[in-house]
Design a protein around this motif. Structure first.
Motif, short mmCIF file in Angstrom:
data_model
loop_
_atom_site.label_atom_id
_atom_site.label_comp_id
_atom_site.label_asym_id
_atom_site.label_seq_id
_atom_site.Cartn_x
_atom_site.Cartn_y
_atom_site.Cartn_z
N PHE A 1 31.87 -17.41 -8.84
CA PHE A 1 31.45 -17.96 -10.14
C PHE A 1 29.96 -18.24 -10.14
N LEU A 2 29.48 -18.88 -9.10
CA LEU A 2 28.06 -19.20 -9.00
C LEU A 2 27.23 -17.93 -8.84
N GLY A 3 27.68 -17.05 -7.94
CA GLY A 3 26.92 -15.84 -7.66
C GLY A 3 26.79 -14.93 -8.87
N ASP A 4 27.79 -14.90 -9.72
CA ASP A 4 27.73 -14.09 -10.94
C ASP A 4 26.55 -14.53 -11.80
N ARG A 5 26.35 -15.83 -11.93
CA ARG A 5 25.24 -16.36 -12.75
C ARG A 5 23.90 -16.14 -12.06
N VAL A 6 23.85 -16.33 -10.76
CA VAL A 6 22.61 -16.10 -10.01
C VAL A 6 22.21 -14.64 -10.10
N LEU A 7 23.18 -13.75 -9.93
CA LEU A 7 22.92 -12.31 -10.01
C LEU A 7 22.37 -11.94 -11.37
N GLY A 8 22.99 -12.44 -12.43
CA GLY A 8 22.53 -12.11 -13.77
C GLY A 8 21.09 -12.51 -14.01
N LEU A 9 20.73 -13.71 -13.58
CA LEU A 9 19.36 -14.19 -13.78
C LEU A 9 18.37 -13.37 -12.94
N ALA A 10 18.74 -13.10 -11.68
CA ALA A 10 17.82 -12.35 -10.81
C ALA A 10 17.61 -10.92 -11.32
N VAL A 11 18.68 -10.27 -11.76
CA VAL A 11 18.55 -8.91 -12.27
C VAL A 11 17.77 -8.91 -13.58
N ALA A 12 18.03 -9.89 -14.44
CA ALA A 12 17.29 -9.98 -15.70
C ALA A 12 15.79 -10.11 -15.43
N HIS A 13 15.42 -10.93 -14.47
CA HIS A 13 14.01 -11.10 -14.11
C HIS A 13 13.43 -9.79 -13.58
N MET A 14 14.21 -9.10 -12.75
CA MET A 14 13.74 -7.86 -12.14
C MET A 14 13.50 -6.77 -13.18
N ILE A 15 14.45 -6.59 -14.10
CA ILE A 15 14.27 -5.51 -15.08
C ILE A 15 13.24 -5.89 -16.15
N TYR A 16 13.09 -7.19 -16.41
CA TYR A 16 12.06 -7.64 -17.36
C TYR A 16 10.68 -7.24 -16.84
N CYS B 1 30.67 -9.45 -3.18
CA CYS B 1 29.22 -9.31 -3.38
C CYS B 1 28.67 -10.52 -4.12
N GLU B 2 29.30 -10.89 -5.22
CA GLU B 2 28.84 -12.03 -6.00
C GLU B 2 28.97 -13.32 -5.21
N ALA B 3 30.05 -13.46 -4.45
CA ALA B 3 30.23 -14.68 -3.65
C ALA B 3 29.14 -14.82 -2.59
N ILE B 4 28.76 -13.71 -1.96
CA ILE B 4 27.69 -13.76 -0.96
C ILE B 4 26.38 -14.16 -1.61
#
Length: 229
Positions: free
Chosen positions: A47-62, A121-124
């Motif tokens: 649950f936590l990793g899903d949100r962290v992943l989304g923010l990190a990827v959004a920053h990267m593609i931005y 993956c998301e949990a890690i």
């Protein structure tokens, strides 16, 4: 270390993070079927990793695509954070031998199931965030997902979106998804769904969640009808 026993340090090296709290990595690799209490499985970290992943990827593609519109950025984000992509990353990390599974799930091939690999993956990533903070988590995400962001030909649209846009372009009613069956235990359900578009035969898809089964059904329709996705 016993011969053949997976080496957590080797997994940490492939992930790109050395855990100070080794229990976090252990927790991130524990499927609910191997846990006596559901909170002791990887689900909370996922649950936590899903949100962290989304923010990190959004920053990267931005940063990487300054000319893209909001809609284009959203499609890139969706393509990179989907479970299928997360499963690819987990396979690259080689998490399979490290996953803790109940006997039944292990015998059912759980170490190779795409849904479980995507969750791991998301949990890690969630575990890295708790262990090393946001910068450590973003570093891991950029290392793992950055090459996939640049892969030539990576489809920016998921199958459901591609099929819906195809139907709209032909002034057809939106695709309808119908649950055909649900089977399996609560911790490892299996869904079968049909996608229906007026004037065409239904296409079937299966998955460990309704969302995954819908995507599989849409992909089957696209493949059968030669839809350009």
């Amino acid at each position: 270390m016993a011969r053949g026993k997976p080496d957590p340090a080797a997994l940490e090296a492939r992930v790109g993070h050395s855990f100070r709290d080794k229990d976090l990595l252990h927790w991130a690799l524990t499927h609910v079927s191997a846990s006596s209490h559901r909170p002791d499985s990887y689900e909370r970290l996922e649950f936590l990793g899903d949100r962290v992943l989304g923010l990190a990827v959004a920053h990267m593609i931005y940063e990487s695509f300054p000319g893209d519109s909001e809609g284009e950025l959203s499609r890139r984000l969706a393509a990179l954070v989907r479970k299928e992509t997360c499963a690819e990353v987990a396979e690259h990390w080689g998490v399979g031998p490290h996953i803790r599974l109940g006997e039944g799930e292990a015998q059912a091939g759980g170490r190779k199931k795409r849904a479980i690999l995507g969750d791991i993956c998301e949990a890690i990533i969630g575990a890295v965030f708790l262990d090393g903070g946001a910068e450590a988590a973003e570093r891991v995400v950029r290392e793992a997902f950055g090459p996939k962001m640049m892969e030539a030909g990576r489809n920016l649209r998921d199958a459901k979106t591609a099929l819906q846009e195809w139907a709209q372009a032909r002034r057809l009613a939106p695709p309808r998804y119908r649950l055909v069956s649900r089977s399996g235990p609560d911790h490892a359900p299996a869904f079968e769904l049909a996608v229906e578009i007026e004037g065409f035969a239904a296409a079937m898809g299966a998955g460990s969640s309704k969302r995954a089964a819908e995507q599989a059904a849409a992909a089957a329709f696209i493949a059968r009808e030669g839809v350009e996705a």
